[in-house]
Design a protein around this motif. Structure first.
Motif, PDB file in Angstrom:
ATOM      1  N   ASN A  75       0.816  -1.208   0.000  1.00 61.08           N
ATOM      2  CA  ASN A  75       0.000   0.000   0.000  1.00 61.08           C
ATOM      3  C   ASN A  75       0.857   1.269   0.000  1.00 61.08           C
ATOM      4  O   ASN A  75       1.149   1.852   1.047  1.00 61.08           O
ATOM      5  CB  ASN A  75      -0.909  -0.042   1.234  1.00 61.08           C
ATOM      6  CG  ASN A  75      -2.045   0.942   1.146  1.00 61.08           C
ATOM      7  OD1 ASN A  75      -1.914   1.969   0.506  1.00 61.08           O
ATOM      8  ND2 ASN A  75      -3.142   0.622   1.799  1.00 61.08           N
ATOM      9  N   LYS A  76       1.229   1.713  -1.205  1.00 60.36           N
ATOM     10  CA  LYS A  76       2.118   2.889  -1.309  1.00 60.36           C
ATOM     11  C   LYS A  76       1.437   4.158  -0.820  1.00 60.36           C
ATOM     12  O   LYS A  76       2.054   5.021  -0.221  1.00 60.36           O
ATOM     13  CB  LYS A  76       2.611   3.069  -2.736  1.00 60.36           C
ATOM     14  CG  LYS A  76       1.501   3.275  -3.736  1.00 60.36           C
ATOM     15  CD  LYS A  76       1.834   2.726  -5.089  1.00 60.36           C
ATOM     16  CE  LYS A  76       0.543   2.470  -5.829  1.00 60.36           C
ATOM     17  NZ  LYS A  76       0.397   1.184  -6.377  1.00 60.36           N
ATOM     18  N   MET A  77       0.115   4.267  -1.093  1.00 65.25           N
ATOM     19  CA  MET A  77      -0.587   5.485  -0.681  1.00 65.25           C
ATOM     20  C   MET A  77      -0.580   5.608   0.844  1.00 65.25           C
ATOM     21  O   MET A  77      -0.300   6.669   1.401  1.00 65.25           O
ATOM     22  CB  MET A  77      -2.025   5.452  -1.192  1.00 65.25           C
ATOM     23  CG  MET A  77      -2.753   6.760  -0.997  1.00 65.25           C
ATOM     24  SD  MET A  77      -4.529   6.595  -1.167  1.00 65.25           S
ATOM     25  CE  MET A  77      -4.723   6.646  -2.909  1.00 65.25           C
ATOM     26  N   ASN A  82       5.934   4.328 -13.049  1.00 65.34           N
ATOM     27  CA  ASN A  82       4.526   4.091 -13.379  1.00 65.34           C
ATOM     28  C   ASN A  82       4.434   3.500 -14.781  1.00 65.34           C
ATOM     29  O   ASN A  82       4.719   4.170 -15.780  1.00 65.34           O
ATOM     30  CB  ASN A  82       3.724   5.395 -13.284  1.00 65.34           C
ATOM     31  CG  ASN A  82       2.245   5.147 -13.480  1.00 65.34           C
ATOM     32  OD1 ASN A  82       1.747   5.118 -14.598  1.00 65.34           O
ATOM     33  ND2 ASN A  82       1.530   4.920 -12.397  1.00 65.34           N
ATOM     34  N   GLY A  83       4.035   2.245 -14.818  1.00 67.01           N
ATOM     35  CA  GLY A  83       3.985   1.510 -16.089  1.00 67.01           C
ATOM     36  C   GLY A  83       2.943   2.074 -17.036  1.00 67.01           C
ATOM     37  O   GLY A  83       3.147   2.082 -18.260  1.00 67.01           O
ATOM     38  N   THR A  84       1.819   2.551 -16.476  1.00 68.43           N
ATOM     39  CA  THR A  84       0.765   3.104 -17.333  1.00 68.43           C
ATOM     40  C   THR A  84       1.304   4.294 -18.121  1.00 68.43           C
ATOM     41  O   THR A  84       1.125   4.389 -19.337  1.00 68.43           O
ATOM     42  CB  THR A  84      -0.442   3.541 -16.461  1.00 68.43           C
ATOM     43  OG1 THR A  84      -0.847   2.418 -15.680  1.00 68.43           O
ATOM     44  CG2 THR A  84      -1.591   4.033 -17.295  1.00 68.43           C
ATOM     45  N   CYS A  85       1.964   5.203 -17.424  1.00 69.94           N
ATOM     46  CA  CYS A  85       2.501   6.394 -18.093  1.00 69.94           C
ATOM     47  C   CYS A  85       3.595   6.015 -19.085  1.00 69.94           C
ATOM     48  O   CYS A  85       3.665   6.572 -20.188  1.00 69.94           O
ATOM     49  CB  CYS A  85       3.069   7.382 -17.071  1.00 69.94           C
ATOM     50  SG  CYS A  85       1.777   8.195 -16.137  1.00 69.94           S
TER      51      CYS A  85
END
Ligand code: HSE
Length: 434
Positions: free
Chosen positions: A106-108, A161-164
């Motif tokens: 949980n990074k957040m 961030n893989g999405t970016c």
């Protein structure tokens, strides 16, 4: 003598939680053999019983009540995979206060409440492991905390961030606009239905906060990390940056200034021959510079069920080994037993000094370049190279510049003036160099 048994309680059976349950059940023999003790999935908790059935979890080992894990004195390790701030924070603190070891992805939660969680862990002498919070399957936290335990980490540059990275890679290879690539990524399940956390850089900022805490032993306030995402990047900027010899990447940038750090997240120009320029698609990488080790590159899959499960299970094995050896808190959560675990000071963004790419949309008239250059000179910003694209008697054209090193504060002031010039048609685009 009977063999020691280490009991795991699992909170959350989503994508990664389901993977953890499956690995604990399917690989029990291998894991127990390596541990030298029996490693058992004692209880799994989720609000949805169907998820437990999907993973083949015996009904007597499943509950919809987190208390079945948190209140069970037999459970040694709690794996928190429910995500978000609450109730994850309360569950984790309860587990720590009961003397249980904790693993989380949980990074957040760690980025927002790390000070509280790590203080509780110190007080109760329990291990808190969070390998899966940054870089998915890449053993990045362990490398910083243990492999590089003796180094002073001078800087880190991360594609986290893989999405970016996937979106920017596709925009680069196809010249497609951001929205089109994002929609395609969502259709294929590579991007979330609500992509804000990823594309606006917040996910990367959470990960950078954790890396910053690891290399300094102190926790930054996430609000102090300058964060800019990729949604305003246009294919023309990627193409023009390419003509100057750069690739555009969303970077987490950290420089250890001793006492305080520079920590920021934004799209950045990466020289085409830098190792990070070649990180393509959904992959993650962290480039570390340590004072003794020099350069290190960690690379791998930053998301996905199997890589992330691998990271969580590496933590479970580590904590279980600590339990078997009688010292589960052998390594402090942030790797620094001497640190007080207080607040980390982040240098103000205004003080950042780097090179800049500007794209001004200006009317193609005599003297325009001189006018723009004069404003930059007035703010002591020196131009390294400039190109004008196209020729038009009516509409605006792109004037593209890369500067020598300049201060953010001066750049902001100069662009404000430039954008007010009557010959400038649209706000100037800016990308910082890594
Ligand atoms: N959403 C993240 C990414 C993975 O796209 O890299 C989880 O941290």
């Amino acid at each position: 003598m009977s063999q020691r048994c280490v009991k795991v309680g699992l909170l959350g059976l989503g994508t990664v939680g389901g993977g953890v349950a499956r690995m604990l059940l399917e690989e029990k023999q291998r894991l127990s053999s390596r541990l030298g003790a029996e490693l058992v999935l004692e209880r799994a908790v989720d609000l949805d019983p169907a998820l437990a059935r999907d993973q083949g979890i015996p009904p007597e080992r499943f509950s919809t009540d987190a208390g079945a894990v948190l209140d069970d004195p037999e459970i040694d390790i709690v794996v928190e995979l429910i995500g978000g701030l609450e109730p994850a924070r309360s569950f984790m603190l309860k587990a720590i206060n009961s003397g249980k070891q904790v693993a989380t992805a949980n990074k957040m939660l760690l980025a927002h409440h790390g000070v509280e969680i790590f203080a509780a862990a110190r007080q109760h002498r329990v291990g808190v492991a969070f390998e899966a919070a940054v870089g998915g399957g890449i053993p990045l936290i362990r490398s910083l905390r243990e492999g590089l335990a003796a180094d002073c980490i001078v800087s880190c540059l991360g594609i986290l961030n893989g999405t970016c990275n996937y979106i920017l890679s596709r925009m680069t290879s196809e010249g497609a606009p951001f929205q089109e690539v994002l929609a395609e990524a969502q259709a294929k399940g590579y991007a979330e239905a609500d992509p804000t956390m990823d594309v606006e850089g917040l996910d990367t900022a959470h990960k950078l906060a954790i890396v910053a805490a690891l290399i300094t032993g102190a926790q930054p306030d996430i609000a102090d990390i300058y964060t800019e995402g990729i949604s305003a990047i246009e294919p023309v900027d990627i193409q023009l940056a390419g003509e100057f010899g750069y690739r555009v990447k969303l970077l987490a940038i950290l420089r250890n200034l001793g006492g305080k750090v520079e920590a920021r997240v934004h799209p950045a120009l990466v020289p085409a021959d830098h190792v990070l320029a070649s990180i393509e698609g959904p992959f993650n990488a962290l480039h570390i510079h340590g004072d003794w080790v020099g350069d290190v590159l960690l690379y791998g899959q930053g998301a996905g069920r199997r890589p992330t499960t691998s990271a969580v299970m590496g933590d479970v094995m580590d904590l279980a080994r600590g339990i078997v050896a009688g010292c589960p808190d052998r390594v402090p959560p942030l790797g620094d037993a001497g640190a007080e675990g207080g607040r980390l000071e982040i240098a103000p963004m205004d003080d950042t000094a780097c090179q800049y790419y500007f794209r001004c949309l200006a009317l193609d008239q005599p003297g325009v370049l001189a006018t723009v250059s004069r404003v930059l000179a007035d703010h002591r910003i020196s131009i390294k190279s400039v190109i004008q694209k196209g020729r038009s008697s009516s509409g605006p054209v792109n004037i593209v510049m890369v500067t020598h090193e300049a201060r953010e504060k001066a750049v902001r002031a100069a662009l404000k003036e430039i954008d007010q010039l009557p010959v400038i048609a649209e706000p100037t685009r800016l990308i910082r160099r890594a």
